[in-house]
Design a protein around this motif. Sequence first.
Motif, PDB file in Angstrom:
ATOM      1  N   ARG A 413       1.017  -1.482  -0.494  1.00  0.00           N
ATOM      2  CA  ARG A 413      -0.154   0.125   0.096  1.00  0.00           C
ATOM      3  C   ARG A 413       1.003   0.936  -0.044  1.00  0.00           C
ATOM      4  O   ARG A 413       1.995   1.464  -0.743  1.00  0.00           O
ATOM      5  N   TYR A 414       0.615   1.723   1.427  1.00  0.00           N
ATOM      6  CA  TYR A 414       1.267   3.413   1.197  1.00  0.00           C
ATOM      7  C   TYR A 414       2.806   3.102   1.017  1.00  0.00           C
ATOM      8  O   TYR A 414       3.648   4.056  -0.510  1.00  0.00           O
ATOM      9  N   PRO A 415       3.762   2.450   1.666  1.00  0.00           N
ATOM     10  CA  PRO A 415       4.933   2.480   1.500  1.00  0.00           C
ATOM     11  C   PRO A 415       5.693   2.161  -0.178  1.00  0.00           C
ATOM     12  O   PRO A 415       6.194   2.780  -1.240  1.00  0.00           O
ATOM     13  N   CYS A 416       4.334   1.231  -0.990  1.00  0.00           N
ATOM     14  CA  CYS A 416       4.416   1.175  -2.558  1.00  0.00           C
ATOM     15  C   CYS A 416       4.975   2.401  -3.026  1.00  0.00           C
ATOM     16  O   CYS A 416       5.087   2.851  -4.328  1.00  0.00           O
ATOM     17  N   GLY A 417       3.120   2.472  -2.761  1.00  0.00           N
ATOM     18  CA  GLY A 417       3.205   4.125  -3.690  1.00  0.00           C
ATOM     19  C   GLY A 417       3.907   5.552  -3.259  1.00  0.00           C
ATOM     20  O   GLY A 417       4.345   5.713  -4.174  1.00  0.00           O
ATOM     21  N   VAL A 418       4.390   5.282  -2.443  1.00  0.00           N
ATOM     22  CA  VAL A 418       5.845   6.332  -2.480  1.00  0.00           C
ATOM     23  C   VAL A 418       6.458   5.754  -3.103  1.00  0.00           C
ATOM     24  O   VAL A 418       7.851   7.227  -3.850  1.00  0.00           O
ATOM     25  N   TRP A 419       7.935   5.111  -3.243  1.00  0.00           N
ATOM     26  CA  TRP A 419       8.275   4.819  -4.044  1.00  0.00           C
ATOM     27  C   TRP A 419       7.819   4.737  -5.777  1.00  0.00           C
ATOM     28  O   TRP A 419       8.372   5.086  -6.323  1.00  0.00           O
ATOM     29  N   THR A 420       6.532   4.526  -6.088  1.00  0.00           N
ATOM     30  CA  THR A 420       5.954   4.450  -7.132  1.00  0.00           C
ATOM     31  C   THR A 420       6.401   5.955  -8.061  1.00  0.00           C
ATOM     32  O   THR A 420       6.285   6.016  -9.067  1.00  0.00           O
ATOM     33  N   LEU A 421       6.162   6.942  -6.962  1.00  0.00           N
ATOM     34  CA  LEU A 421       5.470   8.603  -6.494  1.00  0.00           C
ATOM     35  C   LEU A 421       6.671   8.533  -7.553  1.00  0.00           C
ATOM     36  O   LEU A 421       6.437   9.398  -8.083  1.00  0.00           O
ATOM     37  N   PHE A 422       7.540   9.128  -6.864  1.00  0.00           N
ATOM     38  CA  PHE A 422       9.460   9.151  -6.782  1.00  0.00           C
ATOM     39  C   PHE A 422       9.779   8.679  -8.446  1.00  0.00           C
ATOM     40  O   PHE A 422      10.225   9.152  -8.303  1.00  0.00           O
ATOM     41  N   HIS A 423       9.353   7.258  -7.987  1.00  0.00           N
ATOM     42  CA  HIS A 423      10.320   6.686  -9.745  1.00  0.00           C
ATOM     43  C   HIS A 423       9.516   7.005 -10.821  1.00  0.00           C
ATOM     44  O   HIS A 423      10.395   7.744 -11.903  1.00  0.00           O
ATOM     45  N   VAL A 424       8.274   7.581 -10.798  1.00  0.00           N
ATOM     46  CA  VAL A 424       7.044   8.203 -11.427  1.00  0.00           C
ATOM     47  C   VAL A 424       8.048   9.995 -11.735  1.00  0.00           C
ATOM     48  O   VAL A 424       7.860  10.375 -12.867  1.00  0.00           O
ATOM     49  N   LEU A 425       8.271  10.654 -10.887  1.00  0.00           N
ATOM     50  CA  LEU A 425       8.718  11.259 -10.971  1.00  0.00           C
ATOM     51  C   LEU A 425      10.123  11.784 -10.878  1.00  0.00           C
ATOM     52  O   LEU A 425      10.350  13.207 -12.296  1.00  0.00           O
ATOM     53  N   THR A 426      10.718  11.055 -11.180  1.00  0.00           N
ATOM     54  CA  THR A 426      12.179  11.029 -12.061  1.00  0.00           C
ATOM     55  C   THR A 426      12.114  11.071 -13.126  1.00  0.00           C
ATOM     56  O   THR A 426      13.295  11.734 -13.738  1.00  0.00           O
ATOM     57  N   VAL A 427      11.376  10.009 -13.683  1.00  0.00           N
ATOM     58  CA  VAL A 427      11.299   9.697 -15.197  1.00  0.00           C
ATOM     59  C   VAL A 427      10.768  11.206 -16.074  1.00  0.00           C
ATOM     60  O   VAL A 427      11.274  11.688 -16.506  1.00  0.00           O
ATOM     61  N   GLN A 428       9.599  11.592 -15.184  1.00  0.00           N
ATOM     62  CA  GLN A 428       9.427  12.995 -15.505  1.00  0.00           C
ATOM     63  C   GLN A 428      10.122  14.127 -15.887  1.00  0.00           C
ATOM     64  O   GLN A 428      10.613  15.115 -16.512  1.00  0.00           O
ATOM     65  N   ALA A 429      11.368  14.086 -14.543  1.00  0.00           N
ATOM     66  CA  ALA A 429      12.124  14.896 -13.800  1.00  0.00           C
ATOM     67  C   ALA A 429      12.874  15.032 -15.153  1.00  0.00           C
ATOM     68  O   ALA A 429      13.831  15.560 -16.137  1.00  0.00           O
ATOM     69  N   ASN A 430      13.556  13.618 -15.695  1.00  0.00           N
ATOM     70  CA  ASN A 430      14.244  13.384 -16.888  1.00  0.00           C
ATOM     71  C   ASN A 430      13.882  13.254 -18.615  1.00  0.00           C
ATOM     72  O   ASN A 430      15.040  14.005 -18.794  1.00  0.00           O
ATOM     73  N   SER A 431      13.147  14.436 -18.672  1.00  0.00           N
ATOM     74  CA  SER A 431      12.506  14.755 -19.951  1.00  0.00           C
ATOM     75  C   SER A 431      12.459  16.453 -19.294  1.00  0.00           C
ATOM     76  O   SER A 431      12.324  16.915 -21.037  1.00  0.00           O
TER      77      SER A 431
END
Length: 819
Positions: A413-431
């Motif tokens: 749940r929430y710990p998984c969501g935190v990791w997923t959220l910041f993976h998405v943010l780093t990928v978005q920041a990459n572009s």
Amino acid sequence: MARRFGRATSRCEEIQTHPRKMATSAVWLCLCLLFPSVAEAGLYTASDQIVLLTQENVKSVLINSTAAMVVEFYASWCGHCIAFSPTYKELASDIKEWKPAVDLAAIDCADQENTALCKSYKVEGYPTIKFFHAYSKPDYEGLPFGDVSRNVQDLRHKILDNLETHGEPWPPACPPLEPTSQMEVDVFFETNDVKHLALIFEDATSYVGREVTLDLLQFEGIAVRRVLNTEESLVTTLGVTEFPSCYLYYPGGNFTRLRVDIEARTFYSYALQRLPGVVRSGKPPPVSTELLKNNTEDPWRPFDKFRVYMADLESTLHYSLRVELGTQSVFQGQALTSLKAYISVLAKYFPGRPIVTNLLKDLNSWLQKQTGDRISYEAFKEKLENDAQSPNSTLPDGVRWVGCQGSEPHFRRYPCGVWTLFHVLTVQANSKGSDPQEVLRAMRSYVHNFFGCRECAAHFENMAAESLEEVDSLPTAVLWLWSRHNVVNNRLAGALSEDPQFPKIQWPPPDMCSACHAVKVNREHMWNQTEVLKFLLTYFSSDRILTDYLESESQILEKQREKHASQQVVHIAERRAREALDFRKHPLETEPTVQEEEEEEKGGEVEEEEEGPQDETAAEEEEEDEEDGLAGDMVGRSSEPTPWAKPEMELGHGRRQARKRPSFVRMRRDPQEDIVDLDSFVNQHYKAKALQMASSTRVKRRSLQRKEEQEPGPVFGLGMELGAGLGMVGLEPMDAGFDLDFARPRKRLQKRDVAGQYFDREAELSHKGRLISVLSIGFSKVDISLCVFLYFLSSLCLLVMYLFFKNRLRRRRPKISLP
């Protein structure tokens, strides 16, 4: 003592005279001086999965232990020890699954409390690694490794060599590591209750069989045995042609080959741990989807493990912003800086729906404009909940986990969501971004200040402190977060927090990205980081985020409006309760006394209490009316409530609150009250008798004698059943049972006209303030607007007619000639 690291001596204090050696020693000395905190705290922490030995626990760990122990004796000021520490940490992560049989420990000999202890184990140089057999005696000094290699594979092989020469007593948790034979395989299932027997065929120099055997040590339902290529009977029976290779053997002589991408240790271990019926010791077996529906609060939602779900991201935002941040009453200092950085990266890079991104941008804009050194969570929540009701701006309330759902409510749940959220943010920041560390710093700061699991926050801080500064590009930031996520997965594998339905693995596994995995020349596993980066950029891309299981934006906005409406009702009720309570404690005005009434009746001037700003024109007109004796023509107000105006009652006593004098200049108008042309209405109806009686629900008649009240006459009310126009409003006698006693009579300042009639002064003063309410009876806004329009049109016609006749008369005026 054998020399280590080539020609360099094992003692860090002995410096060679060669210029290059002197330069190297100087560099290490500078590092030791620049990082005193590392020297004070040692080179390892509990998050490194290494047992930290001290004077107090060394006997309980090394003496008479059921597991074999590998111990590093080091000095935290030693440059070679600092350089070797990453290798030792990697070794601890690599053989984590061997822990019931082999464990790693370390002791800082630079600590004065440990100096005598290190001396007792004959440690003369650093770093020194020693192997301690299980059930070691108090006087056992350990078996030194010799030259300390910085290669994890070499260290792992030395541990296996020492285990094989262990002798008795054998560590009870360690399985047999010697090769098996045809005879043992034939009777294996008669003496062992397992579902799978994995046979790894290899040559005599290979360590793969022993490594995989220990990798599966913590799993039930499977046993692993190594078979040498010289065991001709088994090789012929199974038709083995490649070494190494792995076969699954079953009762009755049935067998099948284990299919893996690469014939190497890591691929064998991963595939065997995923076999049906193979579970980690102490963990319940994975359950079917049907049973999962009964184990969780929400119904199980089937999902695609190859995709990210927006429902998980929005659920993470809800819990983070409304629950986790809600534990803070005030944000100030470092916490305020962390909050601004967190919201900033969300506003920049969160690939959400328009209603969510609009809210994040508004929230970020508001935060950046705050110049104070502290912000309350209540103020933050007001903006978060969009109390200003900005259009198309909201964050869905509640959680709806999909890809991060667990088999039990307390898993993932929430710990998984935190990791997923910041993976998405780093990928978005990459572009989109320019600062490689922007998202990582925000994540580090958020976890440090707000993340609820404080131990997890400490572990993450240790990882960030070690290597975050090495991130120098946007792709490196994506890979850094991925690698640290795998470090956490390795540390938590087998912990109580691990979901048996979703075990902690090194991600992505071979079945998700086979190109991400490779082997070195020595068959050691390695990550193909180029392929890993491609996979991460695709997996967490905003274009591939699924919107399944989401409510529509219109439904969310409708819920928000209903929520605001209900909150408004609650706020109004609370405000009225507070005002009523405050009035009971602090009355606004006092009652007029009997003495003041007598002075008024004698013609004396009555001093009125201050009642706020008044309309000067209204006050002058009132004084002129008193002088001219026209008070009898004024329409008074009774103390009884009228059908169109609710009386203000004193809480608990049933008495009306003393009203302030009406003022048309600063009068508070009810939002639903219509505005009319008062001049035309007053000119036509101000002195109308019917309106006078209708505007007061009770008129008292008194004689000229003081304190003698006549019998009250009939009480009239407005006939609401008549037409909507003012001319259709009639007077009807009130029902005999109409309760007139709910407003208790009290003495008031009164005025007397020529006829000797007394009118309620309070009603007279409030008449002008209530005039608009009287006009609103039976009228709609359309009626009033029509009346105003007709009045304006008639005035305009009269003006035109006047100008027309005036001009015509001027033309026809006869000319008189002079004689």
